[in-house]
Design an enzyme around this catalytic site. Structure first.
Site, PDB file in Angstrom:
ATOM      1  N   TRP A   1     -14.665 -26.713  10.735  1.00 41.56           N
ATOM      2  CA  TRP A   1     -14.567 -28.096  10.258  1.00 41.56           C
ATOM      3  C   TRP A   1     -14.025 -28.212   8.827  1.00 41.56           C
ATOM      4  O   TRP A   1     -14.092 -29.278   8.225  1.00 41.56           O
ATOM      5  CB  TRP A   1     -15.940 -28.761  10.312  1.00 41.56           C
ATOM      6  CG  TRP A   1     -17.051 -27.939   9.723  1.00 41.56           C
ATOM      7  CD1 TRP A   1     -17.245 -27.633   8.409  1.00 41.56           C
ATOM      8  CD2 TRP A   1     -18.114 -27.311  10.445  1.00 41.56           C
ATOM      9  NE1 TRP A   1     -18.358 -26.853   8.251  1.00 41.56           N
ATOM     10  CE2 TRP A   1     -18.930 -26.641   9.493  1.00 41.56           C
ATOM     11  CE3 TRP A   1     -18.470 -27.254  11.789  1.00 41.56           C
ATOM     12  CZ2 TRP A   1     -20.057 -25.923   9.849  1.00 41.56           C
ATOM     13  CZ3 TRP A   1     -19.602 -26.538  12.148  1.00 41.56           C
ATOM     14  CH2 TRP A   1     -20.387 -25.886  11.190  1.00 41.56           C
TER      15      TRP A   1
ATOM     16  N   GLU B   1     -23.509 -32.620   9.501  1.00 40.97           N
ATOM     17  CA  GLU B   1     -24.482 -32.359   8.447  1.00 40.97           C
ATOM     18  C   GLU B   1     -25.911 -32.581   8.918  1.00 40.97           C
ATOM     19  O   GLU B   1     -26.824 -31.870   8.492  1.00 40.97           O
ATOM     20  CB  GLU B   1     -24.176 -33.228   7.218  1.00 40.97           C
ATOM     21  CG  GLU B   1     -22.869 -32.888   6.526  1.00 40.97           C
ATOM     22  CD  GLU B   1     -22.802 -31.432   6.072  1.00 40.97           C
ATOM     23  OE1 GLU B   1     -23.858 -30.866   5.703  1.00 40.97           O
ATOM     24  OE2 GLU B   1     -21.699 -30.856   6.088  1.00 40.97           O
TER      25      GLU B   1
ATOM     26  N   THR C   1     -30.723 -25.603  10.448  1.00 35.82           N
ATOM     27  CA  THR C   1     -30.099 -24.908  11.571  1.00 35.82           C
ATOM     28  C   THR C   1     -28.872 -24.141  11.061  1.00 35.82           C
ATOM     29  O   THR C   1     -28.162 -24.611  10.177  1.00 35.82           O
ATOM     30  CB  THR C   1     -29.669 -25.905  12.664  1.00 35.82           C
ATOM     31  OG1 THR C   1     -30.778 -26.738  13.013  1.00 35.82           O
ATOM     32  CG2 THR C   1     -29.181 -25.186  13.904  1.00 35.82           C
TER      33      THR C   1
ATOM     34  N   GLY D   1     -33.542 -28.317  18.640  1.00 35.35           N
ATOM     35  CA  GLY D   1     -34.807 -28.463  17.918  1.00 35.35           C
ATOM     36  C   GLY D   1     -34.816 -29.604  16.920  1.00 35.35           C
ATOM     37  O   GLY D   1     -33.815 -30.284  16.701  1.00 35.35           O
ATOM     38  N   TYR D   2     -35.994 -29.811  16.301  1.00 38.26           N
ATOM     39  CA  TYR D   2     -36.189 -30.889  15.332  1.00 38.26           C
ATOM     40  C   TYR D   2     -35.581 -32.193  15.876  1.00 38.26           C
ATOM     41  O   TYR D   2     -34.647 -32.774  15.311  1.00 38.26           O
ATOM     42  CB  TYR D   2     -35.562 -30.532  13.986  1.00 38.26           C
ATOM     43  CG  TYR D   2     -36.171 -29.321  13.338  1.00 38.26           C
ATOM     44  CD1 TYR D   2     -37.357 -29.412  12.616  1.00 38.26           C
ATOM     45  CD2 TYR D   2     -35.589 -28.059  13.471  1.00 38.26           C
ATOM     46  CE1 TYR D   2     -37.929 -28.296  12.019  1.00 38.26           C
ATOM     47  CE2 TYR D   2     -36.166 -26.936  12.886  1.00 38.26           C
ATOM     48  CZ  TYR D   2     -37.332 -27.065  12.167  1.00 38.26           C
ATOM     49  OH  TYR D   2     -37.903 -25.959  11.588  1.00 38.26           O
TER      50      TYR D   2
ATOM     51  N   CYS E   1     -24.499 -16.503 -15.198  1.00 32.27           N
ATOM     52  CA  CYS E   1     -25.789 -16.435 -14.504  1.00 32.27           C
ATOM     53  C   CYS E   1     -26.885 -15.947 -15.440  1.00 32.27           C
ATOM     54  O   CYS E   1     -26.902 -14.793 -15.871  1.00 32.27           O
ATOM     55  CB  CYS E   1     -25.683 -15.503 -13.298  1.00 32.27           C
ATOM     56  SG  CYS E   1     -27.208 -15.407 -12.339  1.00 32.27           S
TER      57      CYS E   1
END
Length: 370
Positions: free
Chosen positions: A31, A44, A50, A88-89, A214
């Site tokens: 995508w 999204e 997931t 799921g969810y 960092c």
């Protein structure tokens, strides 16, 4: 370092290094470059909790079945859940339907373009809103999700809980500071890819294009940041699933909203003792409980126990096939007799789909008159 006061030069160098890395090493996702807000939104929502690998085939099937927000808005909830089955969810799928109706009914089918407006849609939080706004509309909207949160935490040497109020404030403060006005969607995708591939659970600091920025690497704390959240305690749930058959039909209940598998279809469930084997379950107690729901049944055949994990629950589901003798369902939830040939059209959880397939196989083997 106070990230609210970093110099414009630092931000410019950071963006440049991230973009340069992305042009060479960004993931080849199917995508990349997608600008259709409907596709971006569905994608999204699917990606919440997931993996990319799991989402790809579901996204293709979903968009084939519901190619536009209008087609989704006019769909029955059961049809949406059936296409979503296995991902799921399931509240995500129900929220997609609700939001589609809002986009069509209240927004006249016209998408809002800012993250603030997009957050008014059911199921759309700050990250998803920022993703849609930046990917689809080129808005300079920040994002914080699992990959970028880990990456930002290491940049900041953040020792706060990432889910705490202060932790989230610092993550979003940095995200809002670094997102550019020019091609923000591409930049946000670069950050996600960087967090997913280089700054993963096991960081590859030597490959990081912004390692000099960092703070965790500077302090030698990369391996310990972000602070590992304590694992949720798993709760074991032991149930008997009563698969009631009548001729060529099975009795399916609809799980109520707000409960496990809300909106999906399945089988009546009874609690059982921990580690109680099927040989130790009193069939008369099962038949008595079903009688309280209005149906006279006789237990016939026990199936193999199914184990399935849902969020923080480990389910131990012991199915039993029972033959209906008389009566009408009067249980606490809605139920319908569904023909075996129509089971595929009903949305079931992964675990209960396995039970239905086993029951269907037995019925076809021995005949529905068993």
């Amino acid at each position: 370092m106070d990230w609210d006061e970093v110099s414009a030069e630092w931000v410019s160098r950071f963006r440049r290094n991230v973009r340069r890395w992305y042009s060479r090493c960004g993931r080849d996702l199917p995508w990349v470059g997608e600008r259709d807000p409907y596709v971006v939104w569905v994608r999204e929502i699917m990606l919440q909790q997931t993996t990319v690998k799991a989402v790809v085939p579901y996204l293709d099937r979903f968009l084939e079945r519901f190619p536009t927000v209008e087609s989704l808005a006019s769909a029955e909830v059961a049809d949406v859940l059936r296409v979503w089955e296995g991902l799921g969810y399931y509240s995500r799928a129900r929220n997609l339907g609700l939001a589609a109706k809002m986009i069509v009914g209240e927004w006249g089918g016209q998408w809002r373009e800012t993250a603030k407006e997009l957050q008014t849609l059911p199921g759309v939080g700050p990250y998803t809103a920022g993703a849609i706004a930046s990917f689809a509309f080129g808005q300079s909207a920040a994002i914080v999700e699992a990959n970028t949160a880990r990456f930002y935490a290491r940049l900041l040497a953040l020792t706060d809980d990432l889910h705490s109020g202060e932790g989230r404030r610092q993550l979003w403060s940095l995200a809002e500071r670094i997102v550019p006005r020019d091609r923000p969607g591409e930049f946000n995708q670069a950050l996600i890819d960087l967090g997913a591939t280089v700054c993963g659970v096991t960081p590859q600091c030597q490959e990081c294009p912004v390692r000099r920025s960092c703070r965790s690497l500077e302090l030698g704390e990369v391996e310990r940041i972000p602070v590992r959240a304590s694992r949720q305690k798993m709760t074991d749930v032991f149930e008997v699933l009563v698969v009631i058959r009548r001729g060529h039909h099975l009795l399916l209940i609809q799980h109520p909203e707000g409960k496990r598998w809300g909106g999906m279809w399945g089988f009546p469930a009874l609690s059982r003792e921990k580690d109680q084997a099927k040989d130790g379950i009193d069939e008369r107690m099962v038949e008595s409980q079903v009688a309280d729901w209005g149906c006279d049944v006789e237990c016939d055949e026990w199936l193999e126990e199914i184990r399935h994990t849902v969020t923080r629950f480990r389910l131990h589901l012991q199915p039993v096939i029972a033959t209906w003798r008389s009566g009408c369902w009067a249980g606490p939830v809605d139920a319908e007799w569904v023909a075996v040939d129509e089971l595929a059209s009903r949305p079931l959880s992964v675990a209960e789909r396995r039970v239905a397939q086993r029951a269907e196989h037995i019925m076809r083997q021995h005949g529905a008159s068993m």
